[in-house]
Design a protein around this motif. Structure first.
Motif, short mmCIF file in Angstrom:
data_model
loop_
_atom_site.label_atom_id
_atom_site.label_comp_id
_atom_site.label_asym_id
_atom_site.label_seq_id
_atom_site.Cartn_x
_atom_site.Cartn_y
_atom_site.Cartn_z
N ILE A 1 74.23 12.71 -47.75
CA ILE A 1 73.18 12.61 -46.60
C ILE A 1 72.16 11.40 -47.08
N PRO B 1 66.70 15.34 -32.22
CA PRO B 1 68.12 15.50 -32.47
C PRO B 1 68.89 14.44 -33.42
N GLY B 2 70.00 14.63 -34.00
CA GLY B 2 71.00 13.83 -34.53
C GLY B 2 70.29 13.26 -35.84
N THR B 3 69.38 14.07 -36.37
CA THR B 3 68.76 13.76 -37.74
C THR B 3 69.48 14.21 -38.91
N GLY B 4 70.70 15.14 -38.68
CA GLY B 4 71.19 15.74 -39.93
C GLY B 4 70.93 17.05 -40.20
N THR C 1 72.16 20.01 -39.11
CA THR C 1 73.46 20.83 -39.32
C THR C 1 74.07 20.40 -40.39
N LEU C 2 73.79 18.95 -40.82
CA LEU C 2 74.30 18.57 -42.09
C LEU C 2 73.67 19.22 -43.25
N ILE D 1 71.66 5.90 -45.17
CA ILE D 1 72.62 6.30 -44.10
C ILE D 1 73.61 5.16 -43.81
N VAL E 1 76.01 5.16 -46.56
CA VAL E 1 77.03 6.23 -46.69
C VAL E 1 78.23 5.90 -45.53
N ASP F 1 72.75 9.97 -36.58
CA ASP F 1 73.99 10.00 -35.67
C ASP F 1 74.20 8.65 -35.19
N ARG G 1 75.74 6.28 -37.60
CA ARG G 1 76.93 6.54 -37.85
C ARG G 1 77.83 6.04 -36.66
P1 ATP Z 1 70.80 18.22 -33.01
O1 ATP Z 1 69.58 18.42 -33.21
O2 ATP Z 1 71.31 17.33 -31.98
O3 ATP Z 1 71.96 19.51 -33.42
P2 ATP Z 1 71.19 17.38 -35.92
O4 ATP Z 1 69.95 17.02 -36.58
O5 ATP Z 1 71.90 18.95 -36.35
O6 ATP Z 1 71.36 17.24 -34.25
P3 ATP Z 1 73.83 16.46 -37.08
O7 ATP Z 1 74.65 17.33 -36.13
O8 ATP Z 1 73.60 17.35 -38.31
O9 ATP Z 1 72.33 16.60 -36.49
O10 ATP Z 1 73.89 15.00 -37.36
C1 ATP Z 1 75.11 14.57 -36.54
C2 ATP Z 1 75.79 13.62 -37.60
O11 ATP Z 1 75.04 12.48 -37.78
C3 ATP Z 1 76.23 14.15 -38.86
O12 ATP Z 1 77.21 14.94 -38.86
C4 ATP Z 1 76.26 12.96 -39.56
O13 ATP Z 1 77.65 12.32 -39.63
C5 ATP Z 1 75.24 11.85 -38.98
N1 ATP Z 1 74.12 11.76 -39.67
C6 ATP Z 1 72.80 12.19 -39.34
N2 ATP Z 1 71.64 12.29 -40.20
C7 ATP Z 1 72.54 11.62 -41.40
C8 ATP Z 1 72.05 11.18 -42.77
N3 ATP Z 1 70.70 11.36 -43.09
N4 ATP Z 1 72.84 10.91 -43.55
C9 ATP Z 1 74.06 10.70 -43.03
N5 ATP Z 1 74.57 11.24 -41.91
C10 ATP Z 1 73.77 11.47 -41.10
#
Ligand code: ATP
Length: 271
Positions: free
Chosen positions: A19, A61-64, A66-67, A196, A199, A226, A229
């Motif tokens: 991350i 959204p998309g800030t990681g 779930t990650l 990011i 990575v 996201d 990426r």
């Molecule tokens: P949502 O709110 O839309 O569910 P989220 O915040 O849960 O989104 P993720 O699903 O965790 O976002 O992130 C999507 C993908 O974006 C991750 O699987 C990863 O590949 C990439 N990503 C997001 N943030 C990072 C980070 N800080 N470092 C590396 N990869 C990242």
């Protein structure tokens, strides 16, 4: 007709270095995880009070988010069960609570476990007290969640994580310090975008000079992890479908531009 759910146990493998950025969030989680994970000796009588029940990861959204949940599970060597909030609320009245109860029973059987509710706001929105079917079902689900959290036993560690972009509507009863601890996961700043990018350049096997990575980090202001990426994914696809030469700075710049335009178009379409 019985709604199908896509829940499945797995032990994830996401390390902190997978991350990019978010050093502060990692530090905060690490503190909590040392307590959950039992690497700190806790006075027996205080275990129940000291071990956190769960987190709410909130931010755009998309800030990681779930990650990060997967990283937490990896760090604890825990199985992870990811369910989407709407999946649960779309069930018939009565079914939703049963689903939540079953989920936690399953998690306890597989402890240590992490239960992740994506789009947590859909099930944990503030109880309105209005007497319509929807909010009644919502109330019952929140009540069931509270029951599960309050029945937590440190010797059967089940950590609950909700992810949401709407922390403002989450029921206050869930945000009490003894229940969910809110952790803000915001859009990445410049330093985080650089990490990011690093990575994902490595992940996708796209060789990029350090100076080009810096320029890319500067050009992706306002974008989430996201999206960063996706630049490298597209770059790699282009390389595979093209003549095999790695993308240069110009090509990466074009990809970032395309991403920005696609996002503007989306905003326009939404009005
Ligand atoms: P949502 O709110 O839309 O569910 P989220 O915040 O849960 O989104 P993720 O699903 O965790 O976002 O992130 C999507 C993908 O974006 C991750 O699987 C990863 O590949 C990439 N990503 C997001 N943030 C990072 C980070 N800080 N470092 C590396 N990869 C990242």
């Amino acid at each position: 007709f019985k709604a199908r759910t896509s829940s499945a146990f797995e032990v994830p493998n996401v390390k902190p270095e997978d991350i990019g950025g978010y050093a502060e969030v990692k530090r905060e989680l690490e503190r909590a995880l040392r307590i959950v994970g039992g690497t700190v000796e806790l006075p027996a009588g205080l275990r129940h009070d000291l071990v956190p029940r769960g987190f709410i990861f909130h931010g755009p959204p998309g800030t990681g988010k779930t990650l990060f949940a997967k990283m937490v599970a990896s760090r604890l060597g825990a199985t992870i069960l990811v369910v989407s909030g709407p999946e649960i609320t779309d069930m018939y009245v009565g079914e939703s609570e049963r689903k939540v109860r079953d989920l936690f029973a399953e998690a306890r059987r597989n402890a240590p476990a992490v239960v992740v509710f994506d789009e947590f706001d859909s099930i944990a929105a503030r109880r309105t007290g209005r007497d319509d079917g929807g909010s009644r079902a919502g109330n019952a689900v929140v009540a069931q969640l509270l029951t599960e959290l309050d029945g937590f036993r440190p010797e059967v560690p089940v950590l609950t994580i909700g992810t949401t972009n709407r922390i403002d509507i989450i029921d206050d009863a869930l945000l009490r310090p003894s229940r969910f601890r809110p952790v803000k996961i915001d859009l990445p700043d410049l330093a985080a975008r650089l990490e990011i990018a690093r990575v994902h350049a490595e992940h996708f096997g796209v060789p990029v000079a350090p100076a080009v990575l810096v320029r890319l980090a500067q050009a992706t202001e306002g974008m989430n992890g996201d999206e960063i990426r996706s630049v490298f994914r597209e770059a790699r696809v282009g390389q595979l479908l093209g003549d095999g030469t790695p993308p240069d700075a110009r090509r990466l710049g074009v990809l970032v531009g395309e991403l920005r335009r696609a996002r503007q178009q989306r905003d326009l379409d939404r009005g």
